[in-house]
Design a protein around this motif. Structure first.
Motif, short mmCIF file in Angstrom:
data_model
loop_
_atom_site.label_atom_id
_atom_site.label_comp_id
_atom_site.label_asym_id
_atom_site.label_seq_id
_atom_site.Cartn_x
_atom_site.Cartn_y
_atom_site.Cartn_z
N THR A 179 4.93 -3.07 7.91
CA THR A 179 6.10 -2.20 8.01
C THR A 179 5.86 -0.98 7.12
O THR A 179 5.16 -1.07 6.11
CB THR A 179 7.37 -2.93 7.55
N ARG A 180 6.45 0.15 7.49
CA ARG A 180 6.19 1.39 6.74
C ARG A 180 7.49 2.16 6.55
O ARG A 180 8.30 2.27 7.47
CB ARG A 180 5.16 2.25 7.47
N HIS A 181 7.66 2.73 5.36
CA HIS A 181 8.84 3.53 5.06
C HIS A 181 8.38 4.90 4.55
O HIS A 181 7.56 4.97 3.62
CB HIS A 181 9.72 2.86 4.00
N VAL A 182 8.90 5.96 5.16
CA VAL A 182 8.55 7.33 4.79
C VAL A 182 9.54 7.83 3.75
O VAL A 182 10.74 7.54 3.81
CB VAL A 182 8.57 8.23 6.04
N PHE A 183 9.03 8.60 2.76
CA PHE A 183 9.92 9.17 1.75
C PHE A 183 9.60 10.65 1.54
O PHE A 183 8.81 11.21 2.26
CB PHE A 183 9.84 8.37 0.44
N ARG A 184 10.12 11.30 0.58
CA ARG A 184 10.22 12.72 0.29
C ARG A 184 11.46 13.25 0.99
O ARG A 184 12.47 12.56 1.10
CB ARG A 184 8.95 13.48 0.67
N GLN A 185 11.44 14.51 1.50
CA GLN A 185 12.67 15.06 2.09
C GLN A 185 12.99 14.43 3.45
O GLN A 185 14.11 14.53 3.92
CB GLN A 185 12.56 16.58 2.22
N PHE A 186 12.01 13.77 4.06
CA PHE A 186 12.25 13.02 5.28
C PHE A 186 12.22 11.53 4.97
O PHE A 186 11.55 11.09 4.04
CB PHE A 186 11.18 13.34 6.34
N SER A 203 4.14 0.78 2.19
CA SER A 203 4.06 -0.22 3.26
C SER A 203 3.89 -1.61 2.67
O SER A 203 3.27 -1.79 1.61
CB SER A 203 2.89 0.11 4.19
N GLY A 204 4.44 -2.60 3.37
CA GLY A 204 4.16 -4.00 3.10
C GLY A 204 3.47 -4.60 4.31
O GLY A 204 3.86 -4.33 5.45
N GLU A 205 2.41 -5.36 4.09
CA GLU A 205 1.61 -5.83 5.21
C GLU A 205 1.24 -7.30 5.06
O GLU A 205 1.16 -7.84 3.95
CB GLU A 205 0.34 -5.00 5.35
N TYR A 206 1.02 -7.95 6.21
CA TYR A 206 0.56 -9.33 6.29
C TYR A 206 -0.66 -9.40 7.19
O TYR A 206 -0.73 -8.69 8.20
CB TYR A 206 1.67 -10.25 6.84
N LEU A 207 -1.62 -10.23 6.80
CA LEU A 207 -2.83 -10.41 7.58
C LEU A 207 -3.05 -11.89 7.83
O LEU A 207 -2.85 -12.72 6.94
CB LEU A 207 -4.06 -9.84 6.86
N PHE A 208 -3.44 -12.21 9.06
CA PHE A 208 -3.79 -13.58 9.44
C PHE A 208 -5.27 -13.59 9.80
O PHE A 208 -5.70 -12.92 10.73
CB PHE A 208 -2.95 -14.06 10.62
N ASP A 209 -6.07 -14.34 9.03
CA ASP A 209 -7.52 -14.37 9.21
C ASP A 209 -7.89 -15.20 10.43
O ASP A 209 -7.64 -16.42 10.46
CB ASP A 209 -8.20 -14.94 7.97
N ILE A 210 -8.49 -14.56 11.43
CA ILE A 210 -9.03 -15.28 12.58
C ILE A 210 -10.38 -15.87 12.22
O ILE A 210 -10.67 -17.03 12.52
CB ILE A 210 -9.15 -14.34 13.79
N THR A 211 -11.23 -15.08 11.57
CA THR A 211 -12.50 -15.52 11.02
C THR A 211 -12.58 -15.01 9.58
O THR A 211 -11.62 -14.42 9.07
CB THR A 211 -13.69 -14.99 11.84
N ASP A 212 -13.73 -15.20 8.94
CA ASP A 212 -13.89 -14.70 7.58
C ASP A 212 -13.89 -13.17 7.53
O ASP A 212 -13.65 -12.59 6.46
CB ASP A 212 -15.19 -15.22 6.97
N SER A 228 0.84 -1.19 0.00
CA SER A 228 0.00 0.00 0.00
C SER A 228 0.88 1.24 0.00
O SER A 228 2.08 1.19 0.29
CB SER A 228 -0.93 0.00 1.22
N ALA A 229 0.27 2.36 -0.33
CA ALA A 229 0.95 3.65 -0.33
C ALA A 229 -0.04 4.69 0.13
O ALA A 229 -1.26 4.54 -0.02
CB ALA A 229 1.50 3.98 -1.71
N GLY A 230 0.47 5.77 0.71
CA GLY A 230 -0.44 6.80 1.20
C GLY A 230 0.32 8.02 1.66
O GLY A 230 1.48 8.24 1.29
N ALA A 231 -0.32 8.83 2.49
CA ALA A 231 0.26 10.07 2.97
C ALA A 231 -0.06 10.23 4.45
O ALA A 231 -1.10 9.79 4.92
CB ALA A 231 -0.26 11.26 2.18
N TRP A 232 0.87 10.84 5.15
CA TRP A 232 0.72 11.16 6.57
C TRP A 232 0.77 12.68 6.75
O TRP A 232 1.54 13.37 6.06
CB TRP A 232 1.88 10.55 7.35
N PRO A 233 0.01 13.21 7.70
CA PRO A 233 0.17 14.65 8.00
C PRO A 233 1.50 14.88 8.71
O PRO A 233 1.82 14.23 9.69
CB PRO A 233 -1.02 14.93 8.93
N LEU A 234 2.29 15.80 8.15
CA LEU A 234 3.59 16.14 8.75
C LEU A 234 3.81 17.62 8.51
O LEU A 234 4.43 18.02 7.52
CB LEU A 234 4.70 15.29 8.13
#
Length: 301
Positions: free
Chosen positions: A167-174, A150-159, A108-114
Motif C-alpha cells: 500500500t502507498r500513501h502520497v504526502f506533501r501538498q498532494f 509504503s507498507g509491504e508484504y512479501l510471500f516467498d515462492i522460492t528462495d 519504505s519511502a521514496g519519491a515519484w515524478p509529479l
C-alpha cells in the motif's frame, strides 16, 4: 533404528595464517562451503608433546563404556521387535507455520515524478435536487516530485522469487492512497560474504493523487452523488487524478542482519490509464464513508 551413535572429534592445528588468509568478513552468515584456512603443514611433535589429542580422557572413556553396557543390559529385557519395521518419521511443521515462515514485511519511502506547474484551482459544486453548495479554491505550487511512504508484504515462492503486495500513501501538498502488486526477484551477488542482492521487480500500480479544495458544512440534509447517499454534517471536496500503470524495477539489497535488509529500488512508470475527477467525501456523521473513484463526479478534460 539401531544403537545410538557416539561421536568424539577434535580440531587440530599448529599453524594459523593471519597474514596471507583474510579474516572472515561476515561470520553471522558463514556457509558450509566457506574456506577460512586451507594450509596443511607437517605434524609438529614438539608442539603436541604432553597433549592428549586423539583419544578422550580416561574418565570420558569409562563413562561411555558404562553407558554402552547399561544399554546392552536393558535390551535383554525388551520385547522382541516386530518383523515389519517402519522408517523413522520426521516431525513436520504444521502447514500454517510453514506458510507464515514464508511471509516477510517491511516499510519504505521514496519519491515519484509529479510535474505540476503553479496554478489556482476553484470549484463551485451544487448537486441537482439538493440545497448543498460548495465553493472552494486552492493554490498549487510548482513541483517535480512528490514523496510517498509504503507498507509491504512479501510471500516467498522460492528462495529468490516472491509475490509482493504494498500500500502507498502520497504526502506533501498532494495526498492520496494507492496499492501495487507484482513479483520480486533477488539473487545474492556475494555468496561467501555479507549478502548483497541484485533485485528485479515488476508490479501493477494503482495510485490516486488529490489536492484538497476544502471542507464544507452540509446543513441541507442528504443528497446523492453517483448512486451514493451522503448524510454527513461536513463534506470535503478534492480534485483527484487516478493512474493505473505498470512499473518495472531494478535495485540492490544489503543484508544488515538475519532479519533486517536494506534495499534501494529504481522504477519506471508506464501509465496505462489516467483520469481526473472530483472526489466528494463524508468527513463526519455517525457513519463515515467515502465516495469511491468510480462513484465520483468526473471533471471533463
Amino acid at each position: 533404528m539401531g544403537a545410538p551413535l557416539q561421536y568424539f572429534g577434535e580440531f587440530l592445528t599448529t599453524a594459523i595464517d593471519t597474514a596471507q588468509a583474510g579474516l572472515p568478513t561476515y561470520v553471522e552468515r558463514a556457509q558450509y562451503h566457506d574456506v577460512f584456512l586451507d594450509n596443511p603443514v607437517p605434524y609438529d611433535s614438539a608442539f603436541w608433546q604432553g597433549h592428549t589429542t586423539l583419544l578422550p580422557p580416561e574418565a570420558v572413556q569409562q563413562a561411555l563404556l558404562d553407558q554402552q553396557r547399561q544399554q546392552r543390559a536393558d535390551s535383554l529385557f525388551r520385547p522382541a521387535a516386530k518383523a515389519t519395521t517402519t522408517a523413522p518419521t520426521q516431525v513436520e511443521a504444521k502447514p500454517g507455520f510453514r506458510l507464515l515462515s514464508r511471509i516477510r514485511y517491511g516499510i519504505s519511502a521514496g519519491a515519484w515524478p509529479l510535474g505540476v506547474p503553479a496554478a489556482g484551482l476553484a470549484v463551485d459544486y451544487a448537486p441537482a435536487g439538493s440545497g448543498f453548495r460548495a465553493n472552494g479554491t486552492a493554490q498549487v505550487k510548482a513541483q517535480g516530485l512528490t514523496g510517498w511512504w509504503s507498507g509491504e508484504y512479501l510471500f516467498d515462492i522460492t528462495d529468490e522469487l516472491a509475490v509482493r503486495v504494498a500500500t502507498r500513501h502520497v504526502f506533501r501538498q498532494f495526498s492520496g492512497d494507492g496499492w501495487e502488486a507484482g513479483l520480486s526477484y533477488q539473487r545474492n551477488l556475494r555468496p561467501r560474504h555479507r549478502p548483497v542482492f541484485g533485485r528485479l521487480g515488476l508490479a501493477y500500480t494503482h495510485q490516486a493523487v488529490a489536492r484538497s479544495l476544502g471542507t464544507f458544512d452540509n446543513a441541507n440534509g442528504s443528497f446523492r452523488v453517483g448512486g451514493t447517499t451522503l448524510k454527513a454534517d461536513e463534506i470535503s471536496l478534492a480534485v483527484q487524478s487516478v493512474t493505473n500503470a505498470v512499473q518495472p524495477k531494478l535495485g540492490l539489497g544489503l543484508e544488515l542482519s538475519r532479519k533486517i535488509e536494506l534495499v534501494a529500488d529504481l522504477g519506471y512508470l508506464l501509465p496505462l490509464r489516467t483520469r481526473t475527477e472530483l472526489q466528494v467525501q463524508e468527513e463526519s456523521g455517525f457513519f463515515y464513508r467515502a465516495v469511491r473513484p468510480r462513484s465520483s463526479c468526473p471533471i471533463p478534460r
